[in-house]
Design a protein around this motif. Sequence first.
Motif, PDB file in Angstrom:
ATOM      1  N   TYR A   1      40.635  32.591  41.627  1.00 14.68           N
ATOM      2  CA  TYR A   1      40.854  33.974  41.153  1.00 14.68           C
ATOM      3  C   TYR A   1      42.100  34.002  40.533  1.00 14.68           C
ATOM      4  CZ  TYR A   1      42.266  39.278  40.885  1.00 14.68           C
ATOM      5  OH  TYR A   1      42.401  40.386  40.699  1.00 14.68           O
ATOM      6  N   CYS A   2      43.144  33.551  40.849  1.00 16.32           N
ATOM      7  CA  CYS A   2      45.030  33.634  40.426  1.00 16.32           C
ATOM      8  C   CYS A   2      44.936  32.430  39.378  1.00 16.32           C
ATOM      9  CB  CYS A   2      45.988  32.498  41.741  1.00 16.32           C
ATOM     10  SG  CYS A   2      45.745  33.874  43.065  1.00 16.32           S
ATOM     11  N   ALA A   3      44.553  31.584  39.013  1.00 15.75           N
ATOM     12  CA  ALA A   3      44.359  30.618  38.556  1.00 15.75           C
ATOM     13  C   ALA A   3      43.731  31.176  36.486  1.00 15.75           C
ATOM     14  CB  ALA A   3      43.744  29.648  38.185  1.00 15.75           C
ATOM     15  N   ASP A   4      42.190  31.873  37.510  1.00 17.62           N
ATOM     16  CA  ASP A   4      41.787  33.107  35.974  1.00 17.62           C
ATOM     17  C   ASP A   4      42.165  34.456  35.647  1.00 17.62           C
ATOM     18  OD1 ASP A   4      38.869  34.015  34.626  1.00 17.62           O
ATOM     19  OD2 ASP A   4      39.046  35.174  35.749  1.00 17.62           O
ATOM     20  N   TYR A   5      42.650  34.472  36.304  1.00 19.38           N
ATOM     21  CA  TYR A   5      43.561  36.073  36.566  1.00 19.38           C
ATOM     22  C   TYR A   5      45.250  35.314  35.122  1.00 19.38           C
ATOM     23  CZ  TYR A   5      45.453  40.453  37.095  1.00 19.38           C
ATOM     24  OH  TYR A   5      46.358  42.067  36.536  1.00 19.38           O
ATOM     25  N   LEU A   6      45.458  35.138  35.645  1.00 17.69           N
ATOM     26  CA  LEU A   6      47.039  33.594  35.220  1.00 17.69           C
ATOM     27  C   LEU A   6      46.783  33.808  33.680  1.00 17.69           C
ATOM     28  CD1 LEU A   6      49.003  33.398  37.851  1.00 17.69           C
ATOM     29  CD2 LEU A   6      49.252  34.932  36.873  1.00 17.69           C
TER      30      LEU A   6
ATOM     31  N   ASP B   1      39.894  47.633  39.147  1.00 23.10           N
ATOM     32  CA  ASP B   1      38.401  47.407  39.554  1.00 23.10           C
ATOM     33  C   ASP B   1      37.464  45.972  39.824  1.00 23.10           C
ATOM     34  OD1 ASP B   1      37.506  50.354  40.659  1.00 23.10           O
ATOM     35  OD2 ASP B   1      38.110  50.419  38.902  1.00 23.10           O
ATOM     36  N   ARG B   2      38.584  45.231  39.339  1.00 27.04           N
ATOM     37  CA  ARG B   2      38.229  43.510  39.883  1.00 27.04           C
ATOM     38  C   ARG B   2      39.545  42.607  40.342  1.00 27.04           C
ATOM     39  NH1 ARG B   2      37.312  44.996  34.313  1.00 27.04           N
ATOM     40  NH2 ARG B   2      38.353  43.687  33.948  1.00 27.04           N
ATOM     41  N   CYS B   3      39.886  43.508  41.099  1.00 28.07           N
ATOM     42  CA  CYS B   3      41.423  43.188  41.667  1.00 28.07           C
ATOM     43  C   CYS B   3      41.690  42.547  42.812  1.00 28.07           C
ATOM     44  CB  CYS B   3      43.033  43.763  41.156  1.00 28.07           C
ATOM     45  SG  CYS B   3      44.185  43.405  41.404  1.00 28.07           S
ATOM     46  N   LEU B   4      41.729  41.484  43.664  1.00 29.54           N
ATOM     47  CA  LEU B   4      41.602  40.933  44.650  1.00 29.54           C
ATOM     48  C   LEU B   4      42.588  41.473  45.056  1.00 29.54           C
ATOM     49  CD1 LEU B   4      39.622  37.569  44.576  1.00 29.54           C
ATOM     50  CD2 LEU B   4      38.661  40.207  45.565  1.00 29.54           C
ATOM     51  N   VAL B   5      43.571  41.255  44.593  1.00 27.19           N
ATOM     52  CA  VAL B   5      44.545  41.815  45.386  1.00 27.19           C
ATOM     53  C   VAL B   5      45.074  42.863  45.813  1.00 27.19           C
ATOM     54  CG1 VAL B   5      47.470  42.416  45.034  1.00 27.19           C
ATOM     55  CG2 VAL B   5      46.027  40.562  44.037  1.00 27.19           C
ATOM     56  N   VAL B   6      44.459  44.028  44.913  1.00 28.02           N
ATOM     57  CA  VAL B   6      44.147  45.759  45.468  1.00 28.02           C
ATOM     58  C   VAL B   6      43.448  45.592  46.997  1.00 28.02           C
ATOM     59  CG1 VAL B   6      42.692  47.823  44.831  1.00 28.02           C
ATOM     60  CG2 VAL B   6      44.185  46.908  43.191  1.00 28.02           C
ATOM     61  N   LYS B   7      42.049  44.494  46.414  1.00 24.96           N
ATOM     62  CA  LYS B   7      41.221  44.700  47.425  1.00 24.96           C
ATOM     63  C   LYS B   7      41.796  44.104  49.013  1.00 24.96           C
ATOM     64  CE  LYS B   7      37.009  45.572  48.735  1.00 24.96           C
ATOM     65  NZ  LYS B   7      36.508  46.740  48.855  1.00 24.96           N
ATOM     66  N   LEU B   8      42.264  43.151  48.239  1.00 28.18           N
ATOM     67  CA  LEU B   8      42.300  41.912  50.204  1.00 28.18           C
ATOM     68  C   LEU B   8      43.903  42.191  50.556  1.00 28.18           C
ATOM     69  CD1 LEU B   8      40.109  39.014  49.192  1.00 28.18           C
ATOM     70  CD2 LEU B   8      39.362  40.929  50.368  1.00 28.18           C
ATOM     71  N   ALA B   9      44.548  42.548  49.694  1.00 29.20           N
ATOM     72  CA  ALA B   9      46.002  41.979  50.137  1.00 29.20           C
ATOM     73  C   ALA B   9      46.137  42.591  51.534  1.00 29.20           C
ATOM     74  CB  ALA B   9      47.020  42.955  49.249  1.00 29.20           C
ATOM     75  N   ALA B  10      46.252  43.641  52.325  1.00 31.44           N
ATOM     76  CA  ALA B  10      45.958  43.981  53.312  1.00 31.44           C
ATOM     77  C   ALA B  10      45.508  43.459  54.280  1.00 31.44           C
ATOM     78  CB  ALA B  10      45.878  45.422  53.562  1.00 31.44           C
ATOM     79  N   GLU B  11      44.148  42.747  53.919  1.00 36.07           N
ATOM     80  CA  GLU B  11      42.901  42.491  54.879  1.00 36.07           C
ATOM     81  C   GLU B  11      43.336  40.987  55.083  1.00 36.07           C
ATOM     82  OE1 GLU B  11      38.354  41.324  55.283  1.00 36.07           O
ATOM     83  OE2 GLU B  11      39.044  41.922  53.575  1.00 36.07           O
ATOM     84  N   ILE B  12      43.513  40.264  54.014  1.00 36.31           N
ATOM     85  CA  ILE B  12      43.919  38.998  54.550  1.00 36.31           C
ATOM     86  C   ILE B  12      45.197  38.821  55.519  1.00 36.31           C
ATOM     87  CG2 ILE B  12      42.344  37.898  53.157  1.00 36.31           C
ATOM     88  CD1 ILE B  12      44.600  37.380  51.093  1.00 36.31           C
TER      89      ILE B  12
END
Length: 200
Positions: free
Chosen positions: A64-69, A104-115
């Motif tokens: 995800y990070c490689a794709d986003y960047l 809405d496609r951002c895993l940082v928004v979705k996962l930062a607190a969880e992981i």
Amino acid sequence: MSERKKSELTREHILTTGRQLILRRGFGGVGLKELLDQSAVPKGSFYYYFASKEAFGCALLEDYCADYLGRLDALFAQAGDGRERLMRYWKAWLEDGRSEGLADRCLVVKLAAEISDLSEDMRIILQGGVERLIGRIAQVIADGQADSSISTPRDPHPTARALYSLWLGAAVLSKLGKDEAPMRDALLATERLLSDPTAD
């Protein structure tokens, strides 16, 4: 098609399917069985590529990070002065019918607190991606200062971090309230911060 190529495509398919599931329900909300069913791969195939669900999560975040960047680099490489290039990125958070904007496609928004509480390895990967993202934003701010399209005299790196924090918080509030107003507020605050040396 070589076996190696088939192998790469299968791994990519599992990661793509997993990303879509996790964007909807979070990492903990997606069970291995569901991931296998949706990917249409047997359990043995999953463990051929990933030693555990956490290892899958690490690979997912690296991908995800490689794709986003990569997409960010392409966006910032488009024509325009520093301000135009930077604002193009923030406006992308609000694009395409609002429900399918970048946030809405951002895993940082979705996962930062969880992981952060779930997996140290996953946290480190995501944090590294965020730091690289902030570095790229800082470079565009510096470009804008050099071409006089961004008038704030603030140091680019802390400014980039503050802006990303602003937008990340706005994205969370927008998802919570199902309302784009926080992100529109973030857009106005960003314009002001880049223009007004006295803005807080």
